[in-house]
Scaffold this motif. Structure first.
Motif, PDB file in Angstrom:
ATOM      1  N   TRP A 131      67.543   4.937  14.029  1.00  0.00           N
ATOM      2  CA  TRP A 131      67.834   3.528  13.898  1.00  0.00           C
ATOM      3  C   TRP A 131      68.146   2.875  15.243  1.00  0.00           C
ATOM      4  CZ3 TRP A 131      71.567   5.994  10.113  1.00  0.00           C
ATOM      5  CH2 TRP A 131      72.498   6.812  10.778  1.00  0.00           C
ATOM      6  N   ALA A 134      71.483  -2.323  15.485  1.00  0.00           N
ATOM      7  CA  ALA A 134      71.543  -3.306  14.401  1.00  0.00           C
ATOM      8  C   ALA A 134      71.141  -2.674  13.066  1.00  0.00           C
ATOM      9  CB  ALA A 134      70.646  -4.497  14.722  1.00  0.00           C
ATOM     10  N   GLU A 135      70.127  -1.823  13.078  1.00  0.00           N
ATOM     11  CA  GLU A 135      69.692  -1.163  11.843  1.00  0.00           C
ATOM     12  C   GLU A 135      70.760  -0.222  11.317  1.00  0.00           C
ATOM     13  OE1 GLU A 135      64.898  -1.188  12.871  1.00  0.00           O
ATOM     14  OE2 GLU A 135      66.139   0.549  13.377  1.00  0.00           O
ATOM     15  N   ARG A 137      74.051  -0.588  11.776  1.00  0.00           N
ATOM     16  CA  ARG A 137      75.112  -1.427  11.202  1.00  0.00           C
ATOM     17  C   ARG A 137      74.705  -1.936   9.818  1.00  0.00           C
ATOM     18  NH1 ARG A 137      75.771  -3.727  16.558  1.00  0.00           N
ATOM     19  NH2 ARG A 137      74.449  -5.464  15.878  1.00  0.00           N
ATOM     20  N   TYR A 138      73.447  -2.344   9.690  1.00  0.00           N
ATOM     21  CA  TYR A 138      72.954  -2.812   8.390  1.00  0.00           C
ATOM     22  C   TYR A 138      73.043  -1.698   7.344  1.00  0.00           C
ATOM     23  CZ  TYR A 138      69.411  -3.458   4.794  1.00  0.00           C
ATOM     24  OH  TYR A 138      68.756  -3.497   3.592  1.00  0.00           O
ATOM     25  N   GLY A 141      76.606  -0.882   6.416  1.00  0.00           N
ATOM     26  CA  GLY A 141      77.173  -1.936   5.592  1.00  0.00           C
ATOM     27  C   GLY A 141      76.712  -1.839   4.145  1.00  0.00           C
ATOM     28  N   VAL A 142      75.416  -1.567   3.949  1.00  0.00           N
ATOM     29  CA  VAL A 142      74.892  -1.391   2.598  1.00  0.00           C
ATOM     30  C   VAL A 142      75.553  -0.205   1.909  1.00  0.00           C
ATOM     31  CG1 VAL A 142      72.827  -0.839   1.257  1.00  0.00           C
ATOM     32  CG2 VAL A 142      72.692  -2.511   3.098  1.00  0.00           C
TER      33      VAL A 142
END
Length: 292
Positions: A131, A134-135, A137-138, A141-142
């Motif tokens: 990743w 940013a990927e 963190r996304y 978060g999910v």
């Protein structure tokens, strides 16, 4: 089929007494199956019987997930420790360099085992570690949102939701492209597994600094990615191919992040081909080897 095994793992934090739950079925060369974060070994159930026709299949609950206890207090759920535990688990079972396949976190662990030459081949399905910041963190978060939801829903409500296709979609569409195909019993069980996973927070914390950038030389490697993966986006497969240039990169059409339930026949074929000699494997699945 289901059993537990207690053994001592020589980790970087000293010898540790570990107990792991696993299921074993089939005959042939050994194939170790590793699930993703918050899941359990039953994630592999849709492909287990197919794999067992050609392989001695060992599906493991990772430490702190499913029915396996968490690592001892103070021992981090990081890559080095978990792979030391898996190596000791294989030794305790008498597995001599098994083939290994993993999904998500399990795919990253499988690649690490391959990098240390502890296995005969690696098949990684949507592996973590490729990743961007940013990927990551996304995705984290999910995952944390899924965990909060699983812990907040009363069991009777989960059971009612699982009895309808709409409810199963609401509970599992993040990881499955075809969530309605998942059985109600499986949806309830994996929701509970996510809610009660002792190792979830520690494993997620350890993953914040993880990126897989090393090659895996000397053994066959297959990286397969669902083209409908909503958690670890399919473009990460291209980075995996750059990191492991000799890897076979396979698109799993119509599959999500946990593809075993979306298309069991396709995933089983990829796993079996990935654990065959490279020449036969390449000839068998060249139709699905593509850029992502």
């Amino acid at each position: 089929m289901s059993a537990t095994l207690s053994f001592t793992a020589p980790t970087q934090h000293g010898p540790q007494d570990i107990t792991v739950s696993y299921a074993r079925v089939g005959a042939g060369e050994p194939l170790l199956l590793l699930h993703g974060i918050g899941h359990h070994r039953q994630a592999w159930d849709p492909v287990l019987d197919i794999l067992a026709t050609e392989r001695d299949v060992i599906a493991v609950d990772l430490p702190g997930f499913g029915r396996s206890t968490a690592l001892p207090h103070g021992v981090p759920h990081d890559l080095a420790t978990t792979n030391a535990v898996l190596g000791a688990f294989c030794s305790a079972l008498g597995l001599d360099r098994p083939h290994v396949a993993g999904n998500s976190l399990g795919g990253l662990l499988a690649l690490e085992l391959g990098r240390h030459n502890l296995v005969r081949s690696v098949t990684a399905l949507s592996p973590a570690g490729f990743w961007s910041r940013a990927e990551r963190r996304y995705a984290f978060g999910v995952l944390m949102g899924m965990r909060r939801t699983a812990r907040s829903l009363p069991l009777p409500l989960v059971e009612r939701m699982s009895r309808t296709a709409v409810g199963r979609t609401a509970l599992t569409s993040t990881i499955y492209a075809r969530p309605a195909r998942r059985s109600p019993e499986a949806v309830v069980a994996e929701t509970l597994a996510l809610a009660h996973a002792e190792g979830f927070a520690e494993t997620l914390r350890a993953g914040r600094s993880v990126r897989f950038t090393d090659d895996v030389p000397g053994i066959p490697v297959t990286v397969a990615w669902g083209d409908r993966d909503r958690l670890l986006l399919p473009r990460q497969g291209v980075r995996a191919k750059h990191a492991v240039p000799r890897a076979r990169l396979v698109r799993l059409r119509g599959c999500g992040h946990v593809p075993m339930n979306d298309d069991p026949a396709l995933v089983a074929r990829v796993l079996l081909d990935g654990s065959r000699p490279q020449e036969a494997s390449a000839a068998s699945t060249s139709f699905s080897t593509v850029g992502l």
